[in-house]
Design a protein around this motif. Structure first.
Motif, PDB file in Angstrom:
ATOM      1  N   ALA A   1      -8.629   2.510  -4.280  1.00 17.71           N
ATOM      2  CA  ALA A   1      -9.098   3.040  -2.998  1.00 17.71           C
ATOM      3  C   ALA A   1      -7.976   3.046  -1.959  1.00 17.71           C
ATOM      4  CB  ALA A   1     -10.280   2.201  -2.493  1.00 17.71           C
ATOM      5  N   LEU A   2      -7.185   1.991  -1.948  1.00 13.64           N
ATOM      6  CA  LEU A   2      -6.068   1.913  -1.006  1.00 13.64           C
ATOM      7  C   LEU A   2      -5.048   3.015  -1.304  1.00 13.64           C
ATOM      8  CD1 LEU A   2      -5.008   0.301   1.383  1.00 13.64           C
ATOM      9  CD2 LEU A   2      -3.896  -1.266  -0.238  1.00 13.64           C
ATOM     10  N   GLU A   3      -4.761   3.211  -2.571  1.00 11.50           N
ATOM     11  CA  GLU A   3      -3.817   4.264  -2.974  1.00 11.50           C
ATOM     12  C   GLU A   3      -4.373   5.645  -2.608  1.00 11.50           C
ATOM     13  OE1 GLU A   3      -1.708   5.986  -7.066  1.00 11.50           O
ATOM     14  OE2 GLU A   3      -2.835   4.103  -7.108  1.00 11.50           O
ATOM     15  N   TYR A   4      -5.689   5.816  -2.786  1.00 16.95           N
ATOM     16  CA  TYR A   4      -6.332   7.090  -2.459  1.00 16.95           C
ATOM     17  C   TYR A   4      -6.197   7.397  -0.968  1.00 16.95           C
ATOM     18  CZ  TYR A   4     -10.141  10.517  -1.969  1.00 16.95           C
ATOM     19  OH  TYR A   4     -10.882  11.643  -1.666  1.00 16.95           O
ATOM     20  N   ILE A   5      -6.471   6.405  -0.134  1.00 19.44           N
ATOM     21  CA  ILE A   5      -6.399   6.626   1.317  1.00 19.44           C
ATOM     22  C   ILE A   5      -4.964   6.898   1.744  1.00 19.44           C
ATOM     23  CG2 ILE A   5      -6.601   5.436   3.541  1.00 19.44           C
ATOM     24  CD1 ILE A   5      -9.227   4.314   2.641  1.00 19.44           C
ATOM     25  N   ARG A   6      -4.013   6.167   1.185  1.00 23.53           N
ATOM     26  CA  ARG A   6      -2.604   6.413   1.520  1.00 23.53           C
ATOM     27  C   ARG A   6      -2.188   7.831   1.147  1.00 23.53           C
ATOM     28  NH1 ARG A   6      -0.574   0.534  -0.724  1.00 23.53           N
ATOM     29  NH2 ARG A   6      -0.625  -0.588   1.287  1.00 23.53           N
ATOM     30  N   ALA A   7      -2.630   8.283  -0.022  1.00 21.67           N
ATOM     31  CA  ALA A   7      -2.281   9.627  -0.483  1.00 21.67           C
ATOM     32  C   ALA A   7      -2.923  10.691   0.408  1.00 21.67           C
ATOM     33  CB  ALA A   7      -2.718   9.819  -1.929  1.00 21.67           C
ATOM     34  N   ARG A   8      -4.162  10.458   0.817  1.00 22.27           N
ATOM     35  CA  ARG A   8      -4.866  11.432   1.652  1.00 22.27           C
ATOM     36  C   ARG A   8      -4.314  11.480   3.070  1.00 22.27           C
ATOM     37  NH1 ARG A   8      -8.123  15.551  -0.196  1.00 22.27           N
ATOM     38  NH2 ARG A   8      -8.967  14.927  -2.208  1.00 22.27           N
ATOM     39  N   LYS A   9      -3.981  10.310   3.605  1.00 17.60           N
ATOM     40  CA  LYS A   9      -3.460  10.262   4.976  1.00 17.60           C
ATOM     41  C   LYS A   9      -1.986  10.643   5.042  1.00 17.60           C
ATOM     42  CE  LYS A   9      -6.474   7.187   7.609  1.00 17.60           C
ATOM     43  NZ  LYS A   9      -6.585   8.087   8.746  1.00 17.60           N
ATOM     44  N   GLY A  10      -1.290  10.459   3.904  1.00 10.69           N
ATOM     45  CA  GLY A  10       0.129  10.789   3.885  1.00 10.69           C
ATOM     46  C   GLY A  10       0.958   9.875   4.758  1.00 10.69           C
ATOM     47  N   MET A  11       0.476   8.640   4.927  1.00 14.29           N
ATOM     48  CA  MET A  11       1.183   7.691   5.788  1.00 14.29           C
ATOM     49  C   MET A  11       0.750   6.275   5.410  1.00 14.29           C
ATOM     50  SD  MET A  11      -1.106   8.314   9.236  1.00 14.29           S
ATOM     51  CE  MET A  11      -0.581   6.822  10.061  1.00 14.29           C
ATOM     52  N   GLU A  12       1.488   5.295   5.894  1.00 14.70           N
ATOM     53  CA  GLU A  12       1.139   3.905   5.640  1.00 14.70           C
ATOM     54  C   GLU A  12      -0.107   3.533   6.442  1.00 14.70           C
ATOM     55  OE1 GLU A  12       0.967   0.695   3.699  1.00 14.70           O
ATOM     56  OE2 GLU A  12       2.601   2.088   3.297  1.00 14.70           O
ATOM     57  N   VAL A  13      -0.958   2.714   5.864  1.00 10.25           N
ATOM     58  CA  VAL A  13      -2.167   2.274   6.547  1.00 10.25           C
ATOM     59  C   VAL A  13      -2.211   0.748   6.553  1.00 10.25           C
ATOM     60  CG1 VAL A  13      -3.497   4.344   5.975  1.00 10.25           C
ATOM     61  CG2 VAL A  13      -3.497   2.408   4.388  1.00 10.25           C
ATOM     62  N   ASP A  14      -3.015   0.197   7.434  1.00 12.30           N
ATOM     63  CA  ASP A  14      -3.164  -1.250   7.546  1.00 12.30           C
ATOM     64  C   ASP A  14      -4.046  -1.740   6.393  1.00 12.30           C
ATOM     65  OD1 ASP A  14      -3.985  -3.852   8.190  1.00 12.30           O
ATOM     66  OD2 ASP A  14      -3.809  -3.473  10.339  1.00 12.30           O
ATOM     67  N   ALA A  15      -3.442  -2.411   5.425  1.00 11.16           N
ATOM     68  CA  ALA A  15      -4.171  -2.840   4.231  1.00 11.16           C
ATOM     69  C   ALA A  15      -5.323  -3.780   4.576  1.00 11.16           C
ATOM     70  CB  ALA A  15      -3.215  -3.511   3.244  1.00 11.16           C
ATOM     71  N   LYS A  16      -5.112  -4.660   5.546  1.00 14.59           N
ATOM     72  CA  LYS A  16      -6.172  -5.603   5.926  1.00 14.59           C
ATOM     73  C   LYS A  16      -7.380  -4.865   6.511  1.00 14.59           C
ATOM     74  CE  LYS A  16      -5.014  -9.581   7.610  1.00 14.59           C
ATOM     75  NZ  LYS A  16      -4.572 -10.688   8.512  1.00 14.59           N
ATOM     76  N   GLU A  17      -7.100  -3.845   7.334  1.00 15.02           N
ATOM     77  CA  GLU A  17      -8.190  -3.046   7.903  1.00 15.02           C
ATOM     78  C   GLU A  17      -8.936  -2.281   6.810  1.00 15.02           C
ATOM     79  OE1 GLU A  17      -9.177  -2.011  11.677  1.00 15.02           O
ATOM     80  OE2 GLU A  17      -9.121  -4.081  10.947  1.00 15.02           O
ATOM     81  N   MET A  18      -8.177  -1.779   5.839  1.00 11.95           N
ATOM     82  CA  MET A  18      -8.809  -1.028   4.749  1.00 11.95           C
ATOM     83  C   MET A  18      -9.696  -1.951   3.906  1.00 11.95           C
ATOM     84  SD  MET A  18      -8.015   2.083   5.204  1.00 11.95           S
ATOM     85  CE  MET A  18      -8.064   1.647   6.965  1.00 11.95           C
ATOM     86  N   MET A  19      -9.268  -3.173   3.678  1.00 12.80           N
ATOM     87  CA  MET A  19     -10.087  -4.108   2.912  1.00 12.80           C
ATOM     88  C   MET A  19     -11.384  -4.426   3.656  1.00 12.80           C
ATOM     89  SD  MET A  19      -8.692  -4.518   0.067  1.00 12.80           S
ATOM     90  CE  MET A  19      -7.108  -4.098  -0.668  1.00 12.80           C
ATOM     91  N   ARG A  20     -11.302  -4.481   4.960  1.00 12.17           N
ATOM     92  CA  ARG A  20     -12.508  -4.699   5.770  1.00 12.17           C
ATOM     93  C   ARG A  20     -13.458  -3.504   5.629  1.00 12.17           C
ATOM     94  NH1 ARG A  20     -13.932  -4.231  11.225  1.00 12.17           N
ATOM     95  NH2 ARG A  20     -11.897  -3.379  11.802  1.00 12.17           N
TER      96      ARG A  20
ATOM     97  N   GLY B   1     -17.859  -0.023   0.940  1.00 12.80           N
ATOM     98  CA  GLY B   1     -17.571   0.263  -0.455  1.00 12.80           C
ATOM     99  C   GLY B   1     -16.368   1.169  -0.644  1.00 12.80           C
ATOM    100  N   THR B   2     -16.160   1.590  -1.889  1.00 14.70           N
ATOM    101  CA  THR B   2     -14.979   2.378  -2.236  1.00 14.70           C
ATOM    102  C   THR B   2     -15.356   3.658  -2.979  1.00 14.70           C
ATOM    103  OG1 THR B   2     -14.732   1.030  -4.239  1.00 14.70           O
ATOM    104  CG2 THR B   2     -13.425   0.380  -2.319  1.00 14.70           C
ATOM    105  N   ASN B   3     -16.510   4.200  -2.668  1.00 14.91           N
ATOM    106  CA  ASN B   3     -16.900   5.489  -3.228  1.00 14.91           C
ATOM    107  C   ASN B   3     -15.929   6.561  -2.737  1.00 14.91           C
ATOM    108  OD1 ASN B   3     -18.525   8.178  -2.544  1.00 14.91           O
ATOM    109  ND2 ASN B   3     -19.425   7.272  -4.372  1.00 14.91           N
ATOM    110  N   ALA B   4     -15.401   7.367  -3.661  1.00 17.68           N
ATOM    111  CA  ALA B   4     -14.360   8.332  -3.297  1.00 17.68           C
ATOM    112  C   ALA B   4     -14.843   9.339  -2.249  1.00 17.68           C
ATOM    113  CB  ALA B   4     -13.865   9.057  -4.544  1.00 17.68           C
ATOM    114  N   ALA B   5     -16.089   9.803  -2.368  1.00 21.17           N
ATOM    115  CA  ALA B   5     -16.610  10.775  -1.405  1.00 21.17           C
ATOM    116  C   ALA B   5     -16.699  10.164  -0.006  1.00 21.17           C
ATOM    117  CB  ALA B   5     -17.975  11.274  -1.858  1.00 21.17           C
ATOM    118  N   LYS B   6     -17.078   8.885   0.048  1.00 19.99           N
ATOM    119  CA  LYS B   6     -17.186   8.216   1.350  1.00 19.99           C
ATOM    120  C   LYS B   6     -15.801   7.996   1.957  1.00 19.99           C
ATOM    121  CE  LYS B   6     -20.767   5.902   1.943  1.00 19.99           C
ATOM    122  NZ  LYS B   6     -21.894   4.940   1.895  1.00 19.99           N
ATOM    123  N   LEU B   7     -14.832   7.659   1.109  1.00 17.55           N
ATOM    124  CA  LEU B   7     -13.462   7.474   1.609  1.00 17.55           C
ATOM    125  C   LEU B   7     -12.889   8.792   2.115  1.00 17.55           C
ATOM    126  CD1 LEU B   7     -11.972   5.061  -1.091  1.00 17.55           C
ATOM    127  CD2 LEU B   7     -12.983   4.478   1.125  1.00 17.55           C
TER     128      LEU B   7
END
Length: 226
Positions: free
Chosen positions: A91-110, A116-122
């Protein structure tokens, strides 16, 4: 107009499509739909698949999890796969790829812990210009509405105590609102009426449909009428 292809001709064509001893694979994708219309469509596809099964592999993709309840009577020829959510790392890799930038891993885990980590929801999250807190609040609010709308409160009460899922036999043929809670097919109408729970055909358990629903249920008390 070109003449219609008969089922026999399709079977013959699929038989000829075998390459190096490997069978062809036919994929049917069934979109969401209204009850009777969707059920009829699934039954037609299921019938075709059984005809094709002698010459190819058939995969039926259901967009609506509880549409699986039309199946279940032919375990010798049918195998069910409930596609799970992504792992946290995926899920973290998916969000990074979609945003095309670094994201706050701690915020993403929250975010993952809350909804959850459903791809459609992300994908919905990365497509909106909202904060993590705003998205969590929106998704938990919708999940709570689903819980309120779901009429079979004894199932929610059981899932509150056993969030990993409960077997239909847990209810010992108890009826609520005239519905046998031990019968997933009978419960199916209520499942479709409110997108709160699903029936895992392989595990044979009722489960909450998402992590957001699990989190929302922690602060929701289902009222069971006597």
């Amino acid at each position: 107009d070109a003449p219609a292809v008969t089922e026999e001709e399709l079977v013959a064509a699929l038989r000829d499509a075998k390459v190096d001893g490997r069978l062809a694979t036919v994929v049917f994708e069934i979109e969401r739909g209204e009850g009777a219309e969707q059920t009829a469509c699934i039954r037609n596809v299921r019938s075709l698949s059984k005809m094709f099964a002698q010459v190819c592999n058939c995969i039926i993709i259901l967009s609506e999890a509880n549409a699986i309840l039309v199946f279940g009577r032919d375990r010798a020829r049918e195998k069910y796969i409930l596609v799970p959510d992504l792992s946290d790392a995926e899920a973290l890799e998916y969000i990074r790829a979609r945003k095309g930038m670094e994201v706050d891993a701690k915020e993403m885990m929250r975010l993952f812990d809350s909804v959850g980590t459903n791809a459609a929801k992300l994908l919905k999250f990365v497509s909106q210009d909202v904060s993590v807190d705003e998205f969590i609040a929106e998704e938990l609010g919708k999940a709570r509405q689903d819980l309120v709308a779901f009429q079979l409160k004894p199932i929610l009460k059981a899932l509150k105590e056993h969030p990993e899922g409960v077997s239909p036999k847990y209810f010992r043929n108890e009826k609520y609102e005239g519905i046998d809670l031990s019968n997933p097919v009978a419960v199916g109408t209520a499942m479709k009426g409110s997108n709160a729970i699903l029936y895992d055909m392989e595990a044979r358990r009722y489960k909450l449909i998402s992590q957001a629903h699990k989190v929302a249920l922690r602060n929701y008390e289902p009222i069971v009428r006597k």
